[in-house]
Design an enzyme around this catalytic site. Structure first.
Site, PDB file in Angstrom:
ATOM      1  N   HIS A  19       0.847  -1.182  -0.090  1.00  0.00           N
ATOM      2  CA  HIS A  19       0.003   0.084  -0.015  1.00  0.00           C
ATOM      3  C   HIS A  19       0.984   1.355   0.179  1.00  0.00           C
ATOM      4  CE1 HIS A  19      -3.413  -2.618   1.626  1.00  0.00           C
ATOM      5  NE2 HIS A  19      -3.394  -2.617   0.279  1.00  0.00           N
ATOM      6  N   HIS A  42      -7.893  -8.759  -7.755  1.00  0.00           N
ATOM      7  CA  HIS A  42      -8.271  -9.563  -6.617  1.00  0.00           C
ATOM      8  C   HIS A  42      -8.525  -8.625  -5.271  1.00  0.00           C
ATOM      9  CE1 HIS A  42      -6.165 -12.358  -9.379  1.00  0.00           C
ATOM     10  NE2 HIS A  42      -6.944 -13.068  -8.941  1.00  0.00           N
ATOM     11  N   SER A 124      -6.675  -2.514  -0.647  1.00  0.00           N
ATOM     12  CA  SER A 124      -6.425  -1.764  -1.789  1.00  0.00           C
ATOM     13  C   SER A 124      -7.679  -1.181  -2.649  1.00  0.00           C
ATOM     14  CB  SER A 124      -5.788  -2.892  -2.976  1.00  0.00           C
ATOM     15  OG  SER A 124      -4.906  -3.491  -2.227  1.00  0.00           O
ATOM     16  N   GLU A 144     -13.672  -9.489  -7.485  1.00  0.00           N
ATOM     17  CA  GLU A 144     -13.247 -10.585  -6.389  1.00  0.00           C
ATOM     18  C   GLU A 144     -14.401 -11.666  -6.657  1.00  0.00           C
ATOM     19  OE1 GLU A 144     -12.336 -12.625  -3.833  1.00  0.00           O
ATOM     20  OE2 GLU A 144     -11.359 -10.784  -3.855  1.00  0.00           O
ATOM     21  N   ASP A 172     -13.521 -13.688 -12.110  1.00  0.00           N
ATOM     22  CA  ASP A 172     -12.067 -13.927 -12.295  1.00  0.00           C
ATOM     23  C   ASP A 172     -11.570 -12.746 -12.722  1.00  0.00           C
ATOM     24  OD1 ASP A 172      -9.574 -14.802 -12.335  1.00  0.00           O
ATOM     25  OD2 ASP A 172      -9.890 -16.340 -13.858  1.00  0.00           O
ATOM     26  N   GLY A 173     -10.674 -11.959 -11.772  1.00  0.00           N
ATOM     27  CA  GLY A 173     -10.147 -10.839 -12.274  1.00  0.00           C
ATOM     28  C   GLY A 173      -8.967 -10.864 -13.319  1.00  0.00           C
ATOM     29  N   ASP A 193      -2.758  -8.916  -7.151  1.00  0.00           N
ATOM     30  CA  ASP A 193      -2.486  -9.632  -5.931  1.00  0.00           C
ATOM     31  C   ASP A 193      -3.188 -10.883  -5.544  1.00  0.00           C
ATOM     32  OD1 ASP A 193      -4.299  -7.909  -5.157  1.00  0.00           O
ATOM     33  OD2 ASP A 193      -3.428  -7.397  -3.432  1.00  0.00           O
TER      34      ASP A 193
END
Length: 322
Positions: A19, A42, A124, A144, A172-173, A193
């Site tokens: 971050h 994600h 995030s 997500e 699904d990202g 991530d």
């Protein structure tokens, strides 16, 4: 290897690295008037209570954001209180860095805890939202797939009343990302991530970056990954360097290792079972990073190591290329 649920690790040393880097990157990108598309592949739940059952299970925030925000004076009598108020004074390590990336990170976290008691940690998605500009029409796309986290994420985002500025998808990202590249405004920051629970996650990250560079070579791509004794984990940054070099794009790679815990918390010790040590190191890899990022991260990494380092194996690394 790790729980998929982000809440288990909220506020740990890996979040501090991720971050801090994310904020420094966004602050640079938002200096231009043109709109920006932000994508989190994600996203998790977006917002976490550090006094929740999930967060307290491993106590990982204690070795992360709590250490960074609390000075190094002897513990007070109520230090065992799970919601003890951090000192309003900065630690020596934090005070030595003037207008640093670390200070910007601490200021953002403090903004989510206006009463001074560190109870809430922004993931995030909320870090990104905090730096969105309404006048520039910045957009935030959140993916997500976890059924529980996706519902919590949607509920948390709904409270922001941000309208069309933020879009949440249970998808699904890795796949959902493709529809947004290249973005209409031709400016984008993509954060990748995944949980890395599965070995296939590492290969998927590499394949995703390769596809992204073909679709939109000038976008800024940020990958977080755990540094663990697994061949796939060690190979990932090397693979990302190769992809960036092949595309002739600049890159930055930073790692933070807090070292082995010589005296693991009693909460992590289970009679008759080996002691759990948790994640000790992680890294971030950026393609097309801000040219100012290396200079911003050098003192920030030193501050992180001084505040969070705890034993053998601790250290940092920072390299650039392209």
């Amino acid at each position: 290897m790790f729980s998929y649920r982000h809440a288990f690790h909220a506020g740990n040393h890996a979040d501090v690295l991720k971050h801090t880097t994310l904020i420094a990157t966004l602050q640079y990108l938002t200096q231009k008037d043109a709109g920006l598309t932000l994508i989190d592949t994600h996203a998790g739940a977006g917002l976490y209570r550090l006094d929740s059952d999930f967060s307290e299970t491993g106590g990982e925030a204690r070795d992360g954001i709590f250490k960074l925000m609390t000075d190094q004076r002897p513990a007070s009598p109520d230090a065992s209180n799970k919601t003890a108020r951090p000192s309003t004074e900065r630690s020596d390590s934090a005070m030595k860095v003037d207008t640093s990336a670390i200070q910007d990170y601490l200021d953002l976290i403090t903004g989510f805890n206006p009463d001074g008691r560190l109870r809430v940690y922004p993931g995030s998605p909320f870090v990104m939202h905090s730096l969105l500009r309404t006048e520039a029409r910045d957009k935030l796309k959140l993916f997500e797939l976890h059924p529980t986290d996706s519902k919590v994420l949607a509920a948390n985002v709904a409270q922001l009343e941000a309208g069309r500025q933020i879009a949440v998808a249970r998808q699904d990202g890795f796949e959902g990302l493709k529809a947004f590249l290249p973005p209409p405004n031709r400016r984008a920051l993509v954060l990748i991530d995944p949980s890395y629970e599965l070995k296939s996650d590492y290969a998927q990250v590499s394949a995703c970056i390769q596809d992204c560079l073909k679709r939109f070579a000038t976008g800024t791509y940020m990958v977080w990954y755990p540094v663990i004794p697994r061949p796939e984990a060690h190979d990932l940054p090397r693979r990302l360097k190769t992809l960036a070099n092949q595309a002739k794009r600049p890159w930055l790679h930073a790692t933070l290792a807090i070292g082995a815990d010589e005296t693991p918390p009693a909460a992590l010790a289970v009679p008759g079972e080996p002691r759990r040590h948790g994640l000790r190191a992680s890294g971030v890899f950026l393609i097309n990073p801000p040219h100012t990022l290396k200079a911003a991260l050098e003192p920030a990494l030193a501050t992180m190591l001084k505040a969070l380092g705890r034993g053998p194996g601790k250290g940092t690394s920072l390299e650039t290329g392209g």
